[in-house]
Design an enzyme around this catalytic site. Sequence first.
Site, mmCIF file in Angstrom:
data_model
loop_
_atom_site.group_PDB
_atom_site.id
_atom_site.type_symbol
_atom_site.label_atom_id
_atom_site.label_comp_id
_atom_site.label_asym_id
_atom_site.label_seq_id
_atom_site.Cartn_x
_atom_site.Cartn_y
_atom_site.Cartn_z
ATOM 1 N N HIS A 164 6.336 -22.798 -45.291
ATOM 2 C CA HIS A 164 5.784 -21.523 -45.747
ATOM 3 C C HIS A 164 4.927 -20.839 -44.693
ATOM 4 O O HIS A 164 4.613 -19.659 -44.838
ATOM 5 C CB HIS A 164 4.968 -21.740 -47.025
ATOM 6 C CG HIS A 164 5.823 -22.069 -48.207
ATOM 7 N ND1 HIS A 164 6.278 -21.122 -49.090
ATOM 8 C CD2 HIS A 164 6.342 -23.252 -48.632
ATOM 9 C CE1 HIS A 164 7.016 -21.701 -50.021
ATOM 10 N NE2 HIS A 164 7.074 -22.995 -49.766
ATOM 11 N N ASP B 171 0.844 -15.146 -39.772
ATOM 12 C CA ASP B 171 1.146 -15.525 -41.144
ATOM 13 C C ASP B 171 2.637 -15.765 -41.294
ATOM 14 O O ASP B 171 3.449 -15.054 -40.686
ATOM 15 C CB ASP B 171 0.718 -14.420 -42.124
ATOM 16 C CG ASP B 171 0.039 -14.973 -43.359
ATOM 17 O OD1 ASP B 171 0.299 -16.139 -43.698
ATOM 18 O OD2 ASP B 171 -0.749 -14.240 -43.986
#
Length: 454
Positions: A156, A363
Site C-alpha cells: 500500500h 505516498d
Amino acid sequence: MARLVIVSNRVPPPRARGAASAGGLAVALQSFVAPGTLWFGWSGRVHERTSEKPRLVEGHGVTYATIDLGAEDYDRFYVGFANSSLWPLLHFRLGLMRYRREDFEGYLAVNAAFADALVPMLRPDDVIWVHDYHLIPLAAALRARGFAGRIGFFLHIPFVPPSVLEALPPAREVLQALCAYDVVGFQTRTHLADFLDCAHRFSGFAVDGDEVVTDGRRVRAIADPIGIDAAGFARSAARSTGTAYIQRMKDSLAGRALAISAERLDYSKGLPNRFEGFARLLDRFPQQQRRVSLLQIAARSREDVEEYQTLRRELDRLAGDINGRFSQFDWVPLRYMTQTVERTKLAGLFRIARIGLVTPLRDGMNLVAKEFVAAQDPADPGVLILSRFAGAAEEFSEALMVNPYDPDQIAEAMNAALEMSLEERQARHAALRRAVFEVTAARYCNVFVDALAA
C-alpha cells in the site's frame, strides 16, 4: 468456490467496518469482504508473550482471527524493522532509517508466528491475500509449513528504485521474500517498475515483461491503484452538510473560505512543509489574510516512535508561530487538531471546503485526495492541490500539482485556487470526478483477486 483469506497487520473488529476507527484498508475492503471470508492478523494488543492460538470473532458472516504480540516482538517487529527501517526507506527518507539486525530477526520471527497461527485454519484451496510491508516474509513462511495454494501480496505504500533499496542491509532477503508470492501488487506503474528492477539486481532473477522468473516459478507483478466507494462517500458528504456539526463550522468561518487537510500525523505527509506553505501564502499574498482558514486534522499515530514525537513538537511550534504572526482578534488562520474525526463528519468538512491540501512528501496512493474529490458539490466544487509524489498524481492530472518541498509552490497554488473562476473549478472537478468514480474500491479488489485466481 475457494475461500478468500485476508491477512493484514491489524484486523478491524466487526463493529469498526466503515466506522471512524477503521483504517484505509478496512474501508477499501468493506464492500468486498463476503460471508465466509477469514481475516487474520494482529489484534493491536501487546502482552508478555506472543500468543500461539488466534482469538476468533464472528461478524457479518466473516471470521476475524487475531493474535496478540509479546512486548519484545512488538518492539522489534513493529516499532523496529517495520516502522524504523522499512517505512522510512520506502518513503525515500534514508536519513530517518534505523536498522538493527535483532530487529530484522524479530520481524522474521513475528511473520513465522503469524504463519504458525494461520496454517491450522487454512484449507488446501484457500486463496490468501496479504497486505502491506509488515508481512513481506509471510508467503515464504507459509510455503515452509506446507501451504501450496495461491498467495498474493499488495504493497500500500511506495516502492523504491535499486539506488535507494541498496541502503537496506537485508535488501536481497526482502526481495527474495516478495518473490515467494504468486502475485505482487503496487499502487502505480512506477512502483511496479522499481520492483522489477530491484528483483533483477538484488536477487539475480530474470524479468519477463511484468513477471519475475525465479527457480521454477513465475511471480506476476501488477499495478492496481486502490480506490474508494465514491458514490457512498459523495452521498455521505451531501447528507452531512445539513448537520449541526457542519453548521457550526460554517458559522465559525463567518463567510471565509476553508482549506482542509486530513491525515495521520506522520513525517511522510509533509506537514511542516504545508504549514510553511500556508504561512508563505499569508505573507506573499496579504489580500488572502482574513479570507481563508486552514483546518489541519492530523490524528496521532505511532507515538512510541521517536521521530513521531519530534514531529509533533515541531508542528506545535509552527502552529503557534503562524497564529502568533497572523491572527487577529476575530480570525485564527490555522486550526490544528490531533483528534480523530469521524468519516461522516470529515465528508461534510470536505464538501464545504474551497481547497483540499494533499501534499505528502511521498505516498503510495492517498485516498484523502479521492475522498475530497468525491465529496465536492459539482455545481460549486473546491480545488484539489496535490503533491506530484502521491500515487494519486498518476490519475489526477487536473489537480493543481505542486512539489511539496517548495513551500512557495504550495502558497502559489493556494492563491490560484482562491482566485480560480467557477468555470475552471467545475471543469477540473468534472475530470477528477470521472477518475474517482472509475477507479473504485470494488474495482481494486476485483482486479487483484482476479489476477491471483488466474
